[in-house]
Motif scaffolding. Structure first.
Motif, PDB file in Angstrom:
ATOM      1  N   THR A 162      13.558  64.682 -14.712  1.00  9.42           N
ATOM      2  CA  THR A 162      14.298  63.574 -14.092  1.00  9.42           C
ATOM      3  C   THR A 162      13.624  63.049 -12.830  1.00  9.42           C
ATOM      4  O   THR A 162      13.999  61.983 -12.345  1.00  9.42           O
ATOM      5  CB  THR A 162      15.737  64.008 -13.748  1.00  9.42           C
ATOM      6  OG1 THR A 162      15.696  65.128 -12.858  1.00  9.42           O
ATOM      7  CG2 THR A 162      16.509  64.384 -15.007  1.00  9.42           C
ATOM      8  N   ALA A 163      12.658  63.785 -12.274  1.00 18.50           N
ATOM      9  CA  ALA A 163      11.920  63.277 -11.119  1.00 18.50           C
ATOM     10  C   ALA A 163      11.244  61.972 -11.516  1.00 18.50           C
ATOM     11  O   ALA A 163      10.569  61.900 -12.535  1.00 18.50           O
ATOM     12  CB  ALA A 163      10.874  64.305 -10.677  1.00 18.50           C
ATOM     13  N   GLY A 164      11.441  60.942 -10.744  1.00 18.44           N
ATOM     14  CA  GLY A 164      10.880  59.630 -11.067  1.00 18.44           C
ATOM     15  C   GLY A 164      11.904  58.634 -11.563  1.00 18.44           C
ATOM     16  O   GLY A 164      11.612  57.433 -11.676  1.00 18.44           O
ATOM     17  N   LEU A 165      13.110  59.101 -11.869  1.00 22.54           N
ATOM     18  CA  LEU A 165      14.134  58.165 -12.327  1.00 22.54           C
ATOM     19  C   LEU A 165      14.593  57.230 -11.215  1.00 22.54           C
ATOM     20  O   LEU A 165      15.137  56.153 -11.482  1.00 22.54           O
ATOM     21  CB  LEU A 165      15.329  58.927 -12.905  1.00 22.54           C
ATOM     22  CG  LEU A 165      15.107  59.511 -14.300  1.00 22.54           C
ATOM     23  CD1 LEU A 165      16.314  60.313 -14.750  1.00 22.54           C
ATOM     24  CD2 LEU A 165      14.805  58.402 -15.311  1.00 22.54           C
ATOM     25  N   GLU A 166      14.377  57.625  -9.975  1.00 16.24           N
ATOM     26  CA  GLU A 166      14.699  56.749  -8.856  1.00 16.24           C
ATOM     27  C   GLU A 166      13.915  55.438  -8.966  1.00 16.24           C
ATOM     28  O   GLU A 166      14.477  54.342  -8.860  1.00 16.24           O
ATOM     29  CB  GLU A 166      14.396  57.449  -7.531  1.00 16.24           C
ATOM     30  CG  GLU A 166      15.206  58.710  -7.278  1.00 16.24           C
ATOM     31  CD  GLU A 166      14.629  59.949  -7.953  1.00 16.24           C
ATOM     32  OE1 GLU A 166      15.252  61.014  -7.834  1.00 16.24           O
ATOM     33  OE2 GLU A 166      13.561  59.852  -8.595  1.00 16.24           O
ATOM     34  N   PHE A 172      13.976  48.788 -13.129  1.00 14.88           N
ATOM     35  CA  PHE A 172      14.864  48.287 -14.189  1.00 14.88           C
ATOM     36  C   PHE A 172      15.875  47.284 -13.635  1.00 14.88           C
ATOM     37  O   PHE A 172      16.028  46.172 -14.150  1.00 14.88           O
ATOM     38  CB  PHE A 172      15.569  49.480 -14.837  1.00 14.88           C
ATOM     39  CG  PHE A 172      16.711  49.129 -15.751  1.00 14.88           C
ATOM     40  CD1 PHE A 172      16.482  48.477 -16.952  1.00 14.88           C
ATOM     41  CD2 PHE A 172      18.016  49.478 -15.428  1.00 14.88           C
ATOM     42  CE1 PHE A 172      17.542  48.165 -17.807  1.00 14.88           C
ATOM     43  CE2 PHE A 172      19.082  49.174 -16.266  1.00 14.88           C
ATOM     44  CZ  PHE A 172      18.840  48.510 -17.459  1.00 14.88           C
ATOM     45  N   LEU A 173      16.529  47.654 -12.558  1.00 16.29           N
ATOM     46  CA  LEU A 173      17.582  46.804 -12.006  1.00 16.29           C
ATOM     47  C   LEU A 173      17.023  45.529 -11.380  1.00 16.29           C
ATOM     48  O   LEU A 173      17.543  44.421 -11.592  1.00 16.29           O
ATOM     49  CB  LEU A 173      18.398  47.581 -10.983  1.00 16.29           C
ATOM     50  CG  LEU A 173      19.288  48.700 -11.550  1.00 16.29           C
ATOM     51  CD1 LEU A 173      19.927  49.494 -10.419  1.00 16.29           C
ATOM     52  CD2 LEU A 173      20.354  48.135 -12.490  1.00 16.29           C
ATOM     53  N   ILE A 174      15.958  45.684 -10.608  1.00 20.80           N
ATOM     54  CA  ILE A 174      15.378  44.514  -9.958  1.00 20.80           C
ATOM     55  C   ILE A 174      14.830  43.542 -10.993  1.00 20.80           C
ATOM     56  O   ILE A 174      14.937  42.312 -10.854  1.00 20.80           O
ATOM     57  CB  ILE A 174      14.288  44.939  -8.957  1.00 20.80           C
ATOM     58  CG1 ILE A 174      14.927  45.694  -7.788  1.00 20.80           C
ATOM     59  CG2 ILE A 174      13.514  43.724  -8.447  1.00 20.80           C
ATOM     60  CD1 ILE A 174      13.920  46.307  -6.841  1.00 20.80           C
ATOM     61  N   GLY A 175      14.261  44.084 -12.066  1.00 23.86           N
ATOM     62  CA  GLY A 175      13.746  43.238 -13.138  1.00 23.86           C
ATOM     63  C   GLY A 175      14.827  42.414 -13.808  1.00 23.86           C
ATOM     64  O   GLY A 175      14.558  41.338 -14.362  1.00 23.86           O
ATOM     65  N   LEU A 176      16.065  42.903 -13.756  1.00 25.03           N
ATOM     66  CA  LEU A 176      17.187  42.174 -14.348  1.00 25.03           C
ATOM     67  C   LEU A 176      17.835  41.193 -13.373  1.00 25.03           C
ATOM     68  O   LEU A 176      18.782  40.497 -13.726  1.00 25.03           O
ATOM     69  CB  LEU A 176      18.244  43.167 -14.835  1.00 25.03           C
ATOM     70  CG  LEU A 176      17.852  44.020 -16.050  1.00 25.03           C
ATOM     71  CD1 LEU A 176      18.837  45.184 -16.213  1.00 25.03           C
ATOM     72  CD2 LEU A 176      17.810  43.170 -17.321  1.00 25.03           C
ATOM     73  N   GLU A 181      18.380  45.556  -2.318  1.00 24.71           N
ATOM     74  CA  GLU A 181      19.107  46.399  -1.354  1.00 24.71           C
ATOM     75  C   GLU A 181      20.264  47.135  -2.024  1.00 24.71           C
ATOM     76  O   GLU A 181      20.578  48.266  -1.672  1.00 24.71           O
ATOM     77  CB  GLU A 181      19.613  45.565  -0.168  1.00 24.71           C
ATOM     78  CG  GLU A 181      20.655  44.503  -0.490  1.00 24.71           C
ATOM     79  CD  GLU A 181      20.056  43.192  -0.992  1.00 24.71           C
ATOM     80  OE1 GLU A 181      20.817  42.211  -1.129  1.00 24.71           O
ATOM     81  OE2 GLU A 181      18.828  43.152  -1.233  1.00 24.71           O
ATOM     82  N   LYS A 182      20.870  46.505  -3.025  1.00 28.01           N
ATOM     83  CA  LYS A 182      21.955  47.177  -3.758  1.00 28.01           C
ATOM     84  C   LYS A 182      21.388  48.232  -4.709  1.00 28.01           C
ATOM     85  O   LYS A 182      22.021  49.272  -4.936  1.00 28.01           O
ATOM     86  CB  LYS A 182      22.798  46.154  -4.511  1.00 28.01           C
ATOM     87  CG  LYS A 182      23.613  45.255  -3.592  1.00 28.01           C
ATOM     88  CD  LYS A 182      24.645  44.452  -4.356  1.00 28.01           C
ATOM     89  CE  LYS A 182      25.547  43.679  -3.393  1.00 28.01           C
ATOM     90  NZ  LYS A 182      26.640  42.971  -4.089  1.00 28.01           N
ATOM     91  N   ALA A 183      20.238  47.969  -5.267  1.00 25.85           N
ATOM     92  CA  ALA A 183      19.595  48.959  -6.137  1.00 25.85           C
ATOM     93  C   ALA A 183      19.288  50.228  -5.352  1.00 25.85           C
ATOM     94  O   ALA A 183      19.489  51.347  -5.850  1.00 25.85           O
ATOM     95  CB  ALA A 183      18.316  48.385  -6.742  1.00 25.85           C
ATOM     96  N   LEU A 184      18.840  50.061  -4.104  1.00 26.60           N
ATOM     97  CA  LEU A 184      18.527  51.230  -3.275  1.00 26.60           C
ATOM     98  C   LEU A 184      19.798  52.003  -2.924  1.00 26.60           C
ATOM     99  O   LEU A 184      19.776  53.241  -2.836  1.00 26.60           O
ATOM    100  CB  LEU A 184      17.794  50.798  -2.008  1.00 26.60           C
ATOM    101  CG  LEU A 184      16.391  50.214  -2.216  1.00 26.60           C
ATOM    102  CD1 LEU A 184      15.780  49.796  -0.884  1.00 26.60           C
ATOM    103  CD2 LEU A 184      15.479  51.196  -2.927  1.00 26.60           C
ATOM    104  N   PHE A 242      24.342  52.836 -19.014  1.00 27.13           N
ATOM    105  CA  PHE A 242      24.790  52.863 -17.624  1.00 27.13           C
ATOM    106  C   PHE A 242      24.248  51.672 -16.835  1.00 27.13           C
ATOM    107  O   PHE A 242      23.070  51.312 -16.935  1.00 27.13           O
ATOM    108  CB  PHE A 242      24.344  54.152 -16.928  1.00 27.13           C
ATOM    109  CG  PHE A 242      24.914  55.405 -17.512  1.00 27.13           C
ATOM    110  CD1 PHE A 242      26.209  55.451 -17.995  1.00 27.13           C
ATOM    111  CD2 PHE A 242      24.148  56.565 -17.589  1.00 27.13           C
ATOM    112  CE1 PHE A 242      26.740  56.607 -18.536  1.00 27.13           C
ATOM    113  CE2 PHE A 242      24.665  57.729 -18.129  1.00 27.13           C
ATOM    114  CZ  PHE A 242      25.975  57.749 -18.607  1.00 27.13           C
ATOM    115  N   VAL A 243      25.121  51.099 -16.006  1.00 32.18           N
ATOM    116  CA  VAL A 243      24.734  50.087 -15.022  1.00 32.18           C
ATOM    117  C   VAL A 243      25.591  50.321 -13.777  1.00 32.18           C
ATOM    118  O   VAL A 243      26.664  50.931 -13.862  1.00 32.18           O
ATOM    119  CB  VAL A 243      24.940  48.643 -15.537  1.00 32.18           C
ATOM    120  CG1 VAL A 243      23.994  48.329 -16.682  1.00 32.18           C
ATOM    121  CG2 VAL A 243      26.395  48.417 -15.934  1.00 32.18           C
ATOM    122  N   PRO A 244      25.160  49.856 -12.617  1.00 35.09           N
ATOM    123  CA  PRO A 244      26.000  49.997 -11.419  1.00 35.09           C
ATOM    124  C   PRO A 244      27.371  49.369 -11.636  1.00 35.09           C
ATOM    125  O   PRO A 244      27.521  48.402 -12.399  1.00 35.09           O
ATOM    126  CB  PRO A 244      25.205  49.254 -10.342  1.00 35.09           C
ATOM    127  CG  PRO A 244      23.790  49.297 -10.818  1.00 35.09           C
ATOM    128  CD  PRO A 244      23.871  49.216 -12.314  1.00 35.09           C
TER     129      PRO A 244
END
Length: 853
Positions: A162-166, A172-176, A181-184, A242-244
């Motif tokens: 799971t290391a690297g999923l950050e 993934f999120l920014i590309g969408l 700032e919300k992704a972080l 999953f999505v925020p």
């Protein structure tokens, strides 16, 4: 903890050239295996000849040659596993998560004739998501490199990464179009990333800096690369939707259907789930797998990911069709890949299983039952599955495991080989504990037969310690038949009340763990004295990392268990109203805790500072270090700063620093509050309120206290262990003699009505339970009017009739029919409406048992 480094020895004089030449630019399978030898046993570098032979199939052959040994196998994974088998079974060295003894003889010992071995398992799996937070949250590359070598030498084939999923989520999120700032803020601290990856929470312990996220991505890529180099399959994170939770407010997508997931334990906001059958899902999944490839550099062969883990909501999703959609997207991104699903808390459901292609799915059956966990197992509609031990929860410290279970597992699992069973796995949340349990598990990987426990223990002692003193062998036999032989299913070790939030009725530290004392204190005392005798007879034993760890561990267990019985002595003194006697018994109780801390401080593996430093090293700025420090401490104490906190002390650890600065002050505060009651300065209610107010404030303050703890051991282990056992000899003998086995939970009439009992660790499956009330002492009999069982806040069983317990009992047994067993997150509470026949503070026990056919 896996050893700081494999022991190095002198290089052998004779070097053997490998049969396969390699280039410097790219490591061949043989070169990769040779690299393992150089890292773990430098003295054997050049003396181990690896030979690739595709015709070997699953078999591995080990033989002696001039100046060394030869390992022949069909691929690099089996070459390295064969060398690991050689190290343990022919060279007789030892490696574990809790100390190594790796000095090799010179010349290398060789088998008298070629030995051919073969594992009966196609898959040997490592880690669940929780492992990677409770154990490996802050590992650096050096620690991961040792871990991967350890897995390879033991024959593991697959491991969750799971290391690297950050970074994957960020891209993934920014590309969408989701704001950076919300992704972080969506990304949590590594201490809590496990539950983020399972869809239980968002952002807890964050936000991380961009530098930290990028560093973790580099780590994940290195882990995956090294695993593949050694022939293991890294299991990456698949996309299950999953999505925020605020995704729809920030990203507009045609055909997107989101299902709110509510909250997880303690009101953690969960990510939402995109319905896998909606039109937008293929786009989401495609973008996810592109982000995975970018971070890890590979397409992936296996992907984890659980829908509706621990209480998630399916809404109106057709789960069967959703499973098909998840698998379809996975296959499109990585043809031939398999979906790896954890079987836990009712998942995977039959509806989900019905939608799976068995050729591209694998179920990990998490088995927490260390008593009978090889029987009455679930099968999964023709989908292959792996038996996975789950002996540790939260990384708790405590002797525990399934030694008799593992020894007979060959027979227990024999009937499942034609019902989809394809492998073994270790999915404990805390792996750096109980080396005895994991040593037997690792030997189980090489045989489908039962293992003679007496013979195995006789071999284990000299392998782990270099010699086998009779006192130690006897101690291991005692431990294997007592504390390592639980009588029923429970979630991890029997926790010490030292780690519990104090109360007179303390039985365990955390919500879902066990407080049942199925073993005798006297057995643990006997085992500790056996280890001490061996150490005093042969002081050099304590210089060896494995023996020193085990000596500390067993003496620690004595103190941990003695506290439970000593608390009863404190209570008796309190009830007598004798302030002098009370102070004396309190002093004895507190000395158990302070002596435990002094003992733990003598070994680096029992230091809070060791855990803390790893966390601090993941920060560069003062702000980053403070954030990592707080999360590292919070995980092992309060878990969160939210209220209520049912996860409080879930990850309790008996570590020097944590014992002295977190657990000891709580007990001091409690006893001081009860002294106020004893002397009449405060009522019970006022004293309790003041104690809880102070305790909650101090608990929450601990994580952010900024204190740096030592990473260096302090004190001589043998000297401290001798002092501790001698100081408490009289107490230990008395407590062992007076100890009475009981599965009961104490009650006191002054508690008022209803009497409430946490029975989560007694209720383990559906069926008929009996609650028996027994008066022990005091001036008043107890009248029982009704008994009800609650699953969370929901009443699930009841028995209403008048009963009495006193000098004589009448109708004091209550039957409760539980038709459906809980999910993992539900706790069980038994409530009894009662009254006293007369005035007075009578006391007794309530015993809850399940009726068997």
């Amino acid at each position: 903890m896996f050893s700081h480094a494999f022991a190095a020895g002198a290089l052998l004089g004779t070097a053997i050239s490998p049969l396969v030449c390699v280039s410097a630019a790219e490591r061949s399978p043989v070169a990769a295996a040779e690299d393992v030898v150089a890292r773990v046993t430098p003295s054997a570098k050049g003396a181990v000849l690896f030979h690739l032979n595709p015709d070997q199939g699953n078999k591995i052959t080990i033989s002696g040659i001039a100046g060394g040994i030869r390992v022949e196998a069909s691929d690099v994974r089996r070459l390295v596993a064969g060398y690991g088998w050689y190290l343990k079974n022919i060279a007789k060295v030892h490696f574990s998560w809790n100390g190594n003894r790796m000095a090799l003889p010179s010349p290398l010992p060789v088998p008298a004739r070629p030995v051919t071995i073969e594992s009966p398992w196609n898959i040997v799996f490592a880690y669940n998501y929780c492992t990677l937070s409770y154990t490996a949250a802050f590992w650096d590359w050096n620690r991961w490199q040792r871990e991967i070598d350890f897995l390879a030498l033991n024959g593991f084939t697959h491991a969750l990464v799971t290391a690297g999923l950050e970074k994957t989520w960020e891209d993934f999120l920014i590309g969408l179009g989701y704001p950076r700032e919300k992704a972080l803020r969506f990304i949590p601290n590594p201490a809590f990333a496990a539950w983020w990856n399972m869809g239980n929470l968002e952002g807890h312990g964050g936000p991380l800096s961009q530098q930290q996220i990028d560093k973790m991505a580099q780590m994940g890529r290195r882990i995956v690369s090294r695993m593949e180099q050694l022939g293991m399959t890294p299991v990456l994170q698949g996309y299950v939707g999953f999505v925020p939770s605020d995704f729809q407010e920030n990203v507009q997508m045609d055909g997107l259907k989101l299902i709110p997931q509510g909250t997880w334990v303690d009101n953690f906001k969960r990510p939402w789930v995109a319905d896998p059958t909606c039109k937008a899902f293929p786009k989401l999944a495609s973008d996810w797998y592109k982000a995975v490839r970018k971070v890890y550099g590979i397409s992936g062969k296996m992907f984890g990911g659980d829908l509706f883990h621990e209480g998630g909501r399916k809404g109106d999703i057709n789960v069967t069709n959703a499973a098909q959609a998840v698998q379809k997207a996975m296959q499109k991104a990585s043809p031939g890949a398999s979906w790896v699903i954890q079987a836990w808390g009712g998942n995977p459901t039959r509806e989900l299983l019905s939608g799976l292609d068995p050729e591209h799915a694998l179920v990990l059956q998490l088995t927490k039952d260390m008593a009978n966990g090889g029987k009455n197992l679930r099968t999964f509609n023709g989908i292959p599955w792996v038996w996975c031990e789950l002996a540790n929860f939260g990384g708790n410290t405590g002797l525990y495991g399934g030694i008799p279970l593992l020894s007979r597992l060959g027979s227990d699992l024999a009937g499942y080989r034609d019902k989809g069973l394809v492998g073994m796995g270790t999915l404990s949340e805390g792996l750096e504990t109980n080396p005895l349990h994991y040593a037997l598990f690792s030997d189980r990987l090489w045989t489908g037969e039962d293992i003679s426990l007496r013979e195995w223990l006789g071999k284990y002692a000299p392998q782990r310690y270099g010699s086998a003193p009779k006192a130690v062998v006897k101690a291991l036999e005692v431990l294997s038949s007592s504390i390592y032989n639980p009588v029923r299913s429970q979630e991890g070790c029997t926790e010490s009340i030292i780690c519990a939030r104090p109360s007179w009725n303390a039985r365990k530290a955390s919500t879902w763990s066990s407080g049942e004392r199925y073993y005798h204190l006297g057995d643990i005392v006997k085992a500790a004295r056996g280890y001490l005798k061996a150490a005093n007879d042969q002081p050099n034993l304590v210089k060896k990392e494995p023996f020193r760890y085990d000596l500390v561990d067993v003496v620690r267990q004595v103190l941990a268990d003695a506290a439970f019985y000593q608390l009863q002595q404190v209570r008796s003194a309190f009830d007598s109203g004798d302030a002098a006697a009370y102070k004396k018994q309190v002093k004895r109780f507190l000395s158990l805790i302070s002596d435990m801390d002094a003992l733990l401080a003598t070994d680096s593996q029992f230091l809070l500072g060791t855990w803390q430093k790893r966390a601090l090293d993941w920060g560069n700025s003062r702000q980053e270090k403070a954030l990592m420090d707080k999360s590292a401490k919070m995980l092992v104490t309060t878990w969160s700063d939210l209220a209520p906190r049912s996860l409080n002390d879930y990850s309790n650890r008996q570590w020097a620093g944590l014992v002295s600065d977190f657990y000891l002050p709580r007990w001091r505060n409690f006893f001081e509050s009860q002294m106020d009651v004893l002397t009449g300065r405060k009522t019970r209610e006022a004293a309790h309120a003041a104690f809880m107010d102070k305790t909650v404030r101090e608990e929450l303050a601990f994580a952010g206290n900024g204190k740096i703890y030592s990473t260096k051991p302090a004190g001589d282990t043998l000297a401290v262990a001798n002092r501790v056992m001698n100081t408490h000899r009289e107490m230990l003998d008395a407590l062992s003699a007076e100890e009475k086995y009981s599965s009961g939970i104490s009650w006191e009439l002054q508690q008022g009505s209803p009497l409430q009992f946490d029975v989560t660790d007694q209720v383990t499956e559906p069926g008929t339970y009996t609650a028996t009330f027994q008066w022990k002492n005091g001036p008043s009999a107890l009248k029982i009017h009704s008994v009800k069982l609650y699953e969370g806040n929901k009443e699930v069983a009841a028995d209403v009739h008048e009963g009495t317990t006193g000098v004589e009992n009448k109708d004091n047994v209550y039957k409760l029919e539980l038709k459906k067993y809980r999910t993992n997150l539900d706790s069980y509470t038994l409530k009894a409406e009662v009254s006293g026949v007369s005035q007075g503070a009578s006391r007794g026990e309530m015993m809850l048992k399940r009726l068997t056919n």
